[in-house]
Design a protein around this motif. Structure first.
Motif, PDB file in Angstrom:
ATOM      1  N   VAL A 172      34.727  57.906  11.280  1.00 31.63           N
ATOM      2  CA  VAL A 172      34.477  56.760  12.166  1.00 31.63           C
ATOM      3  C   VAL A 172      35.770  56.300  12.823  1.00 31.63           C
ATOM      4  N   LEU A 173      36.823  56.170  12.023  1.00 30.59           N
ATOM      5  CA  LEU A 173      38.094  55.649  12.540  1.00 30.59           C
ATOM      6  C   LEU A 173      38.745  56.622  13.527  1.00 30.59           C
ATOM      7  N   ILE A 174      38.666  57.910  13.254  1.00 28.10           N
ATOM      8  CA  ILE A 174      39.226  58.897  14.178  1.00 28.10           C
ATOM      9  C   ILE A 174      38.460  58.879  15.497  1.00 28.10           C
ATOM     10  N   GLY A 175      37.138  58.775  15.400  1.00 29.19           N
ATOM     11  CA  GLY A 175      36.336  58.678  16.614  1.00 29.19           C
ATOM     12  C   GLY A 175      36.713  57.472  17.444  1.00 29.19           C
ATOM     13  N   PHE A 176      36.945  56.338  16.775  1.00 32.75           N
ATOM     14  CA  PHE A 176      37.359  55.131  17.491  1.00 32.75           C
ATOM     15  C   PHE A 176      38.721  55.315  18.141  1.00 32.75           C
ATOM     16  N   VAL A 177      39.664  55.898  17.405  1.00 28.37           N
ATOM     17  CA  VAL A 177      41.012  56.097  17.932  1.00 28.37           C
ATOM     18  C   VAL A 177      40.985  56.938  19.206  1.00 28.37           C
ATOM     19  N   ILE A 178      40.213  58.016  19.192  1.00 24.66           N
ATOM     20  CA  ILE A 178      40.139  58.888  20.367  1.00 24.66           C
ATOM     21  C   ILE A 178      39.493  58.158  21.543  1.00 24.66           C
ATOM     22  N   ALA A 179      38.395  57.448  21.267  1.00 18.99           N
ATOM     23  CA  ALA A 179      37.716  56.706  22.333  1.00 18.99           C
ATOM     24  C   ALA A 179      38.615  55.603  22.889  1.00 18.99           C
ATOM     25  N   HIS A 180      39.345  54.944  22.021  1.00 20.80           N
ATOM     26  CA  HIS A 180      40.252  53.873  22.438  1.00 20.80           C
ATOM     27  C   HIS A 180      41.382  54.433  23.297  1.00 20.80           C
ATOM     28  N   MET A 181      41.898  55.599  22.902  1.00 18.94           N
ATOM     29  CA  MET A 181      42.963  56.227  23.688  1.00 18.94           C
ATOM     30  C   MET A 181      42.471  56.590  25.087  1.00 18.94           C
ATOM     31  N   VAL A 182      41.279  57.188  25.162  1.00 16.92           N
ATOM     32  CA  VAL A 182      40.719  57.579  26.463  1.00 16.92           C
ATOM     33  C   VAL A 182      40.535  56.353  27.347  1.00 16.92           C
ATOM     34  N   GLY A 183      40.052  55.268  26.769  1.00 18.33           N
ATOM     35  CA  GLY A 183      39.893  54.041  27.530  1.00 18.33           C
ATOM     36  C   GLY A 183      41.219  53.487  28.011  1.00 18.33           C
ATOM     37  N   ASN A 184      42.230  53.531  27.156  1.00 21.27           N
ATOM     38  CA  ASN A 184      43.554  53.018  27.530  1.00 21.27           C
ATOM     39  C   ASN A 184      44.176  53.807  28.677  1.00 21.27           C
ATOM     40  N   LEU A 185      43.863  55.091  28.760  1.00 20.58           N
ATOM     41  CA  LEU A 185      44.449  55.916  29.813  1.00 20.58           C
ATOM     42  C   LEU A 185      43.961  55.536  31.212  1.00 20.58           C
ATOM     43  N   LYS A 186      42.969  54.666  31.275  1.00 19.49           N
ATOM     44  CA  LYS A 186      42.543  54.135  32.568  1.00 19.49           C
ATOM     45  C   LYS A 186      43.638  53.290  33.205  1.00 19.49           C
ATOM     46  N   MET A 187      44.648  52.947  32.431  1.00 22.47           N
ATOM     47  CA  MET A 187      45.822  52.249  32.979  1.00 22.47           C
ATOM     48  C   MET A 187      46.446  53.051  34.118  1.00 22.47           C
ATOM     49  N   PHE A 188      46.314  54.377  34.075  1.00 21.61           N
ATOM     50  CA  PHE A 188      46.936  55.231  35.087  1.00 21.61           C
ATOM     51  C   PHE A 188      46.059  55.398  36.324  1.00 21.61           C
ATOM     52  N   VAL A 219      48.235  64.864  20.465  1.00 20.29           N
ATOM     53  CA  VAL A 219      47.566  64.396  21.685  1.00 20.29           C
ATOM     54  C   VAL A 219      47.355  62.882  21.623  1.00 20.29           C
ATOM     55  N   VAL A 220      46.930  62.381  20.478  1.00 19.77           N
ATOM     56  CA  VAL A 220      46.740  60.938  20.307  1.00 19.77           C
ATOM     57  C   VAL A 220      48.064  60.203  20.469  1.00 19.77           C
ATOM     58  N   PHE A 221      49.125  60.738  19.875  1.00 19.51           N
ATOM     59  CA  PHE A 221      50.449  60.112  20.007  1.00 19.51           C
ATOM     60  C   PHE A 221      50.887  60.052  21.467  1.00 19.51           C
ATOM     61  N   LEU A 222      50.761  61.169  22.162  1.00 14.87           N
ATOM     62  CA  LEU A 222      51.188  61.220  23.564  1.00 14.87           C
ATOM     63  C   LEU A 222      50.334  60.298  24.435  1.00 14.87           C
ATOM     64  N   GLY A 223      49.028  60.265  24.163  1.00 16.32           N
ATOM     65  CA  GLY A 223      48.137  59.432  24.957  1.00 16.32           C
ATOM     66  C   GLY A 223      48.458  57.964  24.842  1.00 16.32           C
ATOM     67  N   PHE A 224      48.620  57.476  23.620  1.00 17.69           N
ATOM     68  CA  PHE A 224      48.927  56.058  23.412  1.00 17.69           C
ATOM     69  C   PHE A 224      50.353  55.723  23.853  1.00 17.69           C
ATOM     70  N   SER A 225      51.307  56.580  23.512  1.00 18.18           N
ATOM     71  CA  SER A 225      52.715  56.284  23.799  1.00 18.18           C
ATOM     72  C   SER A 225      53.039  56.365  25.278  1.00 18.18           C
ATOM     73  N   SER A 226      52.235  57.108  26.029  1.00 12.64           N
ATOM     74  CA  SER A 226      52.519  57.259  27.457  1.00 12.64           C
ATOM     75  C   SER A 226      52.480  55.926  28.199  1.00 12.64           C
ATOM     76  N   ILE A 227      51.710  54.975  27.701  1.00 11.83           N
ATOM     77  CA  ILE A 227      51.569  53.700  28.410  1.00 11.83           C
ATOM     78  C   ILE A 227      52.824  52.834  28.281  1.00 11.83           C
ATOM     79  N   PRO A 228      53.329  52.539  27.069  1.00 15.13           N
ATOM     80  CA  PRO A 228      54.581  51.780  27.012  1.00 15.13           C
ATOM     81  C   PRO A 228      55.741  52.512  27.669  1.00 15.13           C
ATOM     82  N   VAL A 229      55.770  53.835  27.569  1.00 18.58           N
ATOM     83  CA  VAL A 229      56.832  54.619  28.213  1.00 18.58           C
ATOM     84  C   VAL A 229      56.750  54.446  29.738  1.00 18.58           C
ATOM     85  N   ALA A 230      55.517  54.516  30.270  1.00 16.55           N
ATOM     86  CA  ALA A 230      55.337  54.381  31.711  1.00 16.55           C
ATOM     87  C   ALA A 230      55.723  52.996  32.205  1.00 16.55           C
TER      88      ALA A 230
END
Length: 218
Positions: free
Chosen positions: A14-30, A200-211
């Motif tokens: 459940v938690l891994i599924g949430f993490v992936i879905a949350h990351m995909v949603g966060n990438l809408k920042m781009f 992939v999860v690390f890069l996805g989440f970290s890309s936002i503060p880096v950007a």
């Protein structure tokens, strides 16, 4: 002990599924400000009219809270059982095939607990890390820019995502083993899949503060 491992594996799914879905949603920042802000409203309006505004989101939050609580409880109980089974350290410790991620599971887990609490107070509630009146409800894009413009907070998020990467790297592999999906033949493949997904999860989440710090998002 087997039951506790199954609890950890089931809640881990459940938690891994949430993490992936949350990351995909966060990438809408781009994409653009309006898209991620609209996504934030959608999460609160989904299920309407059967459910009232934000009701489904709260149901998801409660399920996640239960899963996190069960995951942590089972982890603590398993650790205590392991310590009780071996109260005295080995006089000679032989080399055993393991990874840094496995060694650091408890410490990465502790850091993630601290991060989750801070994240909820920070970008979910806006009660820490923002100046008075700076946090705006549903203005996700603007809130993220303001939040990560403070470099110590950005660094903390990146470090926390590194801890999540380590935790997932071993946790996904261990989960697959507990659920009976691992065999002697596919073990190397499962380890690679676990590590790739963690990175992939690390890069996805970290890309936002880096950007934000690099000025790519403004």
């Amino acid at each position: 002990m087997i039951g506790k491992k199954i609890v950890m594996a089931a809640t881990g799914v459940v938690l891994i599924g949430f993490v992936i879905a949350h990351m995909v949603g966060n990438l809408k920042m781009f994409a653009n400000p309006s898209e991620i802000n609209a996504y934030s409203r959608f999460l609160r309006e989904v299920g309407s009219p059967a459910l009232s505004y934000g009701e489904l989101l709260w149901i998801v939050r409660i399920v996640l809270l239960i899963c996190v609580s069960l995951h942590i409880t089972a982890a603590v109980q398993l650790t205590r059982m392991n310590w009780a089974a071996r109260p005295v350290n080995y006089s000679v410790k032989r080399d055993i095939e393991t990874t840094w991620a496995a060694h650091l599971m408890r410490w990465s887990g502790l850091l993630l607990i601290v991060f989750i609490i801070f994240h909820l107070l920070h970008l979910t509630r806006g009660v820490v890390g923002f100046k008075a009146g700076q946090f705006k409800h549903l203005a996700v894009y603007q809130n993220v820019l303001a939040a990560f413009s403070v470099w110590p907070i950005s660094v903390f998020y990146i470090v926390a995502m590194a801890a999540l990467c380590l935790h997932l790297s071993h946790g996904i592999w261990s989960m697959l083993q507990t659920l009976g999906w691992g065999t002697a033949q596919n073990e190397p493949t499962l380890r690679i899949v676990s590590r790739v997904l963690a990175v992939v999860v690390f890069l996805g989440f970290s890309s936002i503060p880096v950007a934000v710090m690099a000025g790519w998002l403004h």
